[in-house]
Design a protein around this motif. Sequence first.
Motif, PDB file in Angstrom:
ATOM      1  N   SER A   1      35.047  47.089  49.605  1.00  0.00           N
ATOM      2  CA  SER A   1      33.930  46.174  49.749  1.00  0.00           C
ATOM      3  C   SER A   1      34.425  44.738  49.677  1.00  0.00           C
ATOM      4  N   GLY A   2      33.580  43.804  50.037  1.00  0.00           N
ATOM      5  CA  GLY A   2      33.954  42.399  50.054  1.00  0.00           C
ATOM      6  C   GLY A   2      34.331  41.885  48.680  1.00  0.00           C
ATOM      7  N   VAL A   3      35.298  40.999  48.641  1.00  0.00           N
ATOM      8  CA  VAL A   3      35.742  40.384  47.409  1.00  0.00           C
ATOM      9  C   VAL A   3      35.518  38.885  47.543  1.00  0.00           C
ATOM     10  N   LEU A   4      34.945  38.265  46.531  1.00  0.00           N
ATOM     11  CA  LEU A   4      34.706  36.829  46.572  1.00  0.00           C
ATOM     12  C   LEU A   4      35.940  36.088  46.070  1.00  0.00           C
ATOM     13  N   ILE A   5      36.438  35.157  46.877  1.00  0.00           N
ATOM     14  CA  ILE A   5      37.601  34.357  46.542  1.00  0.00           C
ATOM     15  C   ILE A   5      37.181  32.887  46.536  1.00  0.00           C
ATOM     16  N   PRO A   6      37.493  32.147  45.470  1.00  0.00           N
ATOM     17  CA  PRO A   6      37.115  30.730  45.462  1.00  0.00           C
ATOM     18  C   PRO A   6      37.933  29.952  46.484  1.00  0.00           C
ATOM     19  N   ARG A   7      37.301  29.030  47.192  1.00  0.00           N
ATOM     20  CA  ARG A   7      38.017  28.220  48.180  1.00  0.00           C
ATOM     21  C   ARG A   7      38.936  27.218  47.497  1.00  0.00           C
ATOM     22  N   SER A   8      38.469  26.589  46.451  1.00  0.00           N
ATOM     23  CA  SER A   8      39.282  25.578  45.792  1.00  0.00           C
ATOM     24  C   SER A   8      38.769  25.409  44.376  1.00  0.00           C
ATOM     25  N   PRO A   9      39.611  25.436  43.385  1.00  0.00           N
ATOM     26  CA  PRO A   9      41.018  25.794  43.426  1.00  0.00           C
ATOM     27  C   PRO A   9      41.169  27.309  43.438  1.00  0.00           C
ATOM     28  N   PRO A  10      42.344  27.823  43.837  1.00  0.00           N
ATOM     29  CA  PRO A  10      42.518  29.277  43.895  1.00  0.00           C
ATOM     30  C   PRO A  10      42.836  29.869  42.529  1.00  0.00           C
ATOM     31  N   ARG A  11      41.847  29.848  41.638  1.00  0.00           N
ATOM     32  CA  ARG A  11      42.031  30.425  40.306  1.00  0.00           C
ATOM     33  C   ARG A  11      41.199  31.685  40.214  1.00  0.00           C
ATOM     34  N   PHE A  12      41.858  32.806  40.372  1.00  0.00           N
ATOM     35  CA  PHE A  12      41.156  34.078  40.363  1.00  0.00           C
ATOM     36  C   PHE A  12      40.566  34.378  38.995  1.00  0.00           C
ATOM     37  N   SER A  13      41.187  33.868  37.939  1.00  0.00           N
ATOM     38  CA  SER A  13      40.669  34.156  36.602  1.00  0.00           C
ATOM     39  C   SER A  13      39.272  33.574  36.391  1.00  0.00           C
ATOM     40  N   ASP A  14      38.870  32.562  37.180  1.00  0.00           N
ATOM     41  CA  ASP A  14      37.507  32.040  37.103  1.00  0.00           C
ATOM     42  C   ASP A  14      36.480  33.112  37.477  1.00  0.00           C
ATOM     43  N   LEU A  15      36.891  34.042  38.326  1.00  0.00           N
ATOM     44  CA  LEU A  15      35.962  35.061  38.811  1.00  0.00           C
ATOM     45  C   LEU A  15      35.671  36.155  37.804  1.00  0.00           C
ATOM     46  N   ILE A  16      36.476  36.257  36.759  1.00  0.00           N
ATOM     47  CA  ILE A  16      36.229  37.286  35.754  1.00  0.00           C
ATOM     48  C   ILE A  16      34.829  37.125  35.185  1.00  0.00           C
ATOM     49  N   VAL A  17      34.404  35.883  35.021  1.00  0.00           N
ATOM     50  CA  VAL A  17      33.082  35.605  34.477  1.00  0.00           C
ATOM     51  C   VAL A  17      32.030  35.548  35.566  1.00  0.00           C
ATOM     52  N   THR A  18      32.371  34.967  36.726  1.00  0.00           N
ATOM     53  CA  THR A  18      31.342  34.677  37.714  1.00  0.00           C
ATOM     54  C   THR A  18      31.249  35.671  38.859  1.00  0.00           C
ATOM     55  N   GLY A  19      32.279  36.475  39.089  1.00  0.00           N
ATOM     56  CA  GLY A  19      32.285  37.350  40.259  1.00  0.00           C
ATOM     57  C   GLY A  19      31.445  38.592  40.076  1.00  0.00           C
ATOM     58  N   PRO A  20      31.087  39.223  41.206  1.00  0.00           N
ATOM     59  CA  PRO A  20      30.216  40.391  41.158  1.00  0.00           C
ATOM     60  C   PRO A  20      30.951  41.696  40.851  1.00  0.00           C
ATOM     61  N   LEU A  21      32.267  41.725  40.976  1.00  0.00           N
ATOM     62  CA  LEU A  21      33.015  42.963  40.761  1.00  0.00           C
ATOM     63  C   LEU A  21      33.355  43.155  39.293  1.00  0.00           C
ATOM     64  N   PRO A  22      33.732  44.353  38.916  1.00  0.00           N
ATOM     65  CA  PRO A  22      34.213  44.556  37.550  1.00  0.00           C
ATOM     66  C   PRO A  22      35.655  44.035  37.444  1.00  0.00           C
ATOM     67  N   TRP A  23      35.807  42.715  37.331  1.00  0.00           N
ATOM     68  CA  TRP A  23      37.124  42.093  37.244  1.00  0.00           C
ATOM     69  C   TRP A  23      37.792  42.520  35.951  1.00  0.00           C
ATOM     70  N   VAL A  24      39.082  42.798  36.025  1.00  0.00           N
ATOM     71  CA  VAL A  24      39.854  43.217  34.862  1.00  0.00           C
ATOM     72  C   VAL A  24      40.951  42.180  34.636  1.00  0.00           C
ATOM     73  N   ASP A  25      41.024  41.649  33.417  1.00  0.00           N
ATOM     74  CA  ASP A  25      42.069  40.699  33.044  1.00  0.00           C
ATOM     75  C   ASP A  25      43.211  41.500  32.426  1.00  0.00           C
ATOM     76  N   VAL A  26      44.417  41.341  32.962  1.00  0.00           N
ATOM     77  CA  VAL A  26      45.566  42.110  32.485  1.00  0.00           C
ATOM     78  C   VAL A  26      45.839  41.835  30.999  1.00  0.00           C
ATOM     79  N   ARG A  27      45.444  40.659  30.507  1.00  0.00           N
ATOM     80  CA  ARG A  27      45.641  40.350  29.080  1.00  0.00           C
ATOM     81  C   ARG A  27      44.763  41.218  28.187  1.00  0.00           C
TER      82      ARG A  27
END
Length: 192
Positions: free
Chosen positions: A12-38
């Motif tokens: 399914s579609g994944v939301l990627i921020p245009r700027s800045p490319p910080r994927f860790s921001d999506l852990i809180v805001t994204g629709p997927l069950p984001w997993v932080d390796v930490r």
Amino acid sequence: MTYDVVKYGGTSGVLIPRSPPRFSDLIVTGPLPWVDVRAHGATGDGVTDDRAAFPSALAAGNAVVVPAGTYKLGSQLAIPAPTTLYCDSGVTLQIAATGGVDAITIANSGALIGSGLGNSATAITVLAAANITRAITNADKTGAQQYCTFDGFNITVNAGATVSVAVVDFVAVFMQSRLSNITIDCNNAVGP
């Protein structure tokens, strides 16, 4: 923040921020069950071997984020289908594996996405003591590779490291696989 929808393979579609490319921001805001390796025990301190944390995080969700830090990997990192490992800018994956293994493998419909090239690029460093077959490869070598992605990394192979086949052995000609935005510096490493 503005997002782009990116699709890999049949996922399914994944939301990627245009700027800045910080994927860790999506852990809180994204629709997927984001997993932080930490959250699975990775320290990112460059000293601790984080090898156990990555498979645990990859098993917990299809969108795994690696925040800035230096992550030492003393064994193979296998990215399963249909999982994507997103690495923020400032991430370095240190390859310390021995025994002639492939250091990082990406399964069909799997992806390893970095922040791109430049001063704050995402990096993969093969340490001097490493003895590996390949640094990066897509796992299926049967000619059926599909939807594999490897994008946005600077790769450095330190002097003294042994790479017996190739730094990058990636088939990108089948079914929308993609290899892009990669630089490689071998620093007099031992290899083919």
